[in-house]
Write a protein that holds these residues in place. Sequence first.
Motif, short mmCIF file in Angstrom:
data_model
loop_
_atom_site.label_atom_id
_atom_site.label_comp_id
_atom_site.label_asym_id
_atom_site.label_seq_id
_atom_site.Cartn_x
_atom_site.Cartn_y
_atom_site.Cartn_z
N ILE A 177 0.92 -1.34 -0.20
CA ILE A 177 -0.13 -0.16 0.33
C ILE A 177 1.21 1.68 0.47
O ILE A 177 0.54 2.25 -1.03
N LEU A 178 2.26 1.67 0.57
CA LEU A 178 3.02 2.36 0.85
C LEU A 178 3.88 2.20 -0.40
O LEU A 178 3.48 3.73 -1.09
N GLY A 179 4.03 1.17 -1.33
CA GLY A 179 4.40 1.91 -2.92
C GLY A 179 3.53 2.58 -3.71
O GLY A 179 4.08 3.45 -4.55
N GLN A 180 2.19 1.99 -3.75
CA GLN A 180 0.85 2.91 -4.23
C GLN A 180 0.41 3.81 -4.09
O GLN A 180 0.46 5.32 -4.55
N LEU A 181 0.63 4.49 -2.46
CA LEU A 181 0.57 5.72 -2.30
C LEU A 181 1.98 6.54 -2.85
O LEU A 181 1.42 7.40 -2.89
N GLY B 252 3.25 12.59 4.51
CA GLY B 252 4.15 12.62 5.56
C GLY B 252 4.70 11.05 5.70
O GLY B 252 5.52 10.77 5.95
N ALA B 253 3.76 10.28 5.16
CA ALA B 253 3.59 8.79 5.39
C ALA B 253 5.39 8.12 3.82
O ALA B 253 6.16 7.73 4.37
N VAL B 254 4.97 9.23 2.49
CA VAL B 254 5.99 8.71 1.41
C VAL B 254 6.85 9.32 1.77
O VAL B 254 8.10 8.68 1.90
N ALA B 255 7.05 10.47 2.36
CA ALA B 255 8.51 11.03 2.90
C ALA B 255 9.45 10.35 4.15
O ALA B 255 10.43 10.20 3.82
N GLU C 70 12.76 8.88 3.47
CA GLU C 70 13.83 8.48 4.13
C GLU C 70 14.70 7.17 4.94
O GLU C 70 15.56 7.26 5.29
N GLN C 71 13.73 6.61 5.69
CA GLN C 71 14.02 4.81 6.21
C GLN C 71 14.08 4.05 5.89
O GLN C 71 14.24 2.38 5.49
N ARG C 72 13.62 4.18 3.74
CA ARG C 72 13.86 3.25 2.49
C ARG C 72 13.31 2.03 2.98
O ARG C 72 13.84 0.43 3.09
N LEU C 73 11.88 2.30 3.17
CA LEU C 73 10.61 1.25 3.08
C LEU C 73 10.23 0.81 2.77
O LEU C 73 9.22 -0.01 2.66
N LEU C 74 10.18 1.40 1.57
CA LEU C 74 9.32 1.12 0.27
C LEU C 74 9.91 -0.10 -0.58
O LEU C 74 10.86 0.06 -0.52
N PRO C 75 9.18 -0.60 -1.15
CA PRO C 75 9.43 -2.14 -1.68
C PRO C 75 9.58 -1.45 -3.41
O PRO C 75 9.96 -0.62 -3.80
#
Length: 218
Positions: free
Chosen positions: A164-168, A206-209, A213-218
């Motif tokens: 979901i974060l990736g889609q976001l 904010g979630a995407v930023a 920053e923390q390299r959490l995106l897939p």
Amino acid sequence: MTGTSPVPAPTPVRLLVCDDHVVVRAGLLALLGSAPDIEVVGEAGTGEEAVALAAKLTPDVVLMDLQLGEGIDGVEATRRITSSPPPAPHVLVLTTYDTDADITRAIEAGATGYLLKAERPEELFSAIQAASQGRTALSPPVASRVMARMRAPRPTLTDRERDILGQLSQGLGNRDIARALFISEATVKTHLGRIYDKLGVDTRAGAVAVAKEQRLLP
């Protein structure tokens, strides 16, 4: 007996001020006018105006507010200014907002420093000088937040939350995310709530930023 040559005065820092509040901007200009080593070369009331003037006037530093009313905000203006062809100005954020999301977004956009409007004039002058040299200038509360975030363990997201974060991050809305992942909008909203809680934010941007920053995106 020969005298020593006079030491040339330092070249003042060329500064562009961007704030959408006319009274606040006037106060800043009056304050900055008392600093002998700072020269205000322009003022802007919108993000678009700041971007245009930064390109036209080539200041050393842009003093940037985050909330700018209509049009692009200070973060987007910062991103456009710092990504312009060199020598791009340094951007020093001056704001009343010190949330993790605001700080992260501004730094992610390329801001050299982040100062709160509650700081003393001497701190502002010093931060402008530091920013002109590309050195980081942070208000103590902001520095504390940055250090705390750096020390904190990275949040653990589930595979679905990462999806979901990736889609976001691609700018998709809840309905499009639901279609892409074959789940309901209600499920998307539930996962978003958990993502916000884990990342300590309350907005999609904010979630995407924070994720970047923390390299959490897939």
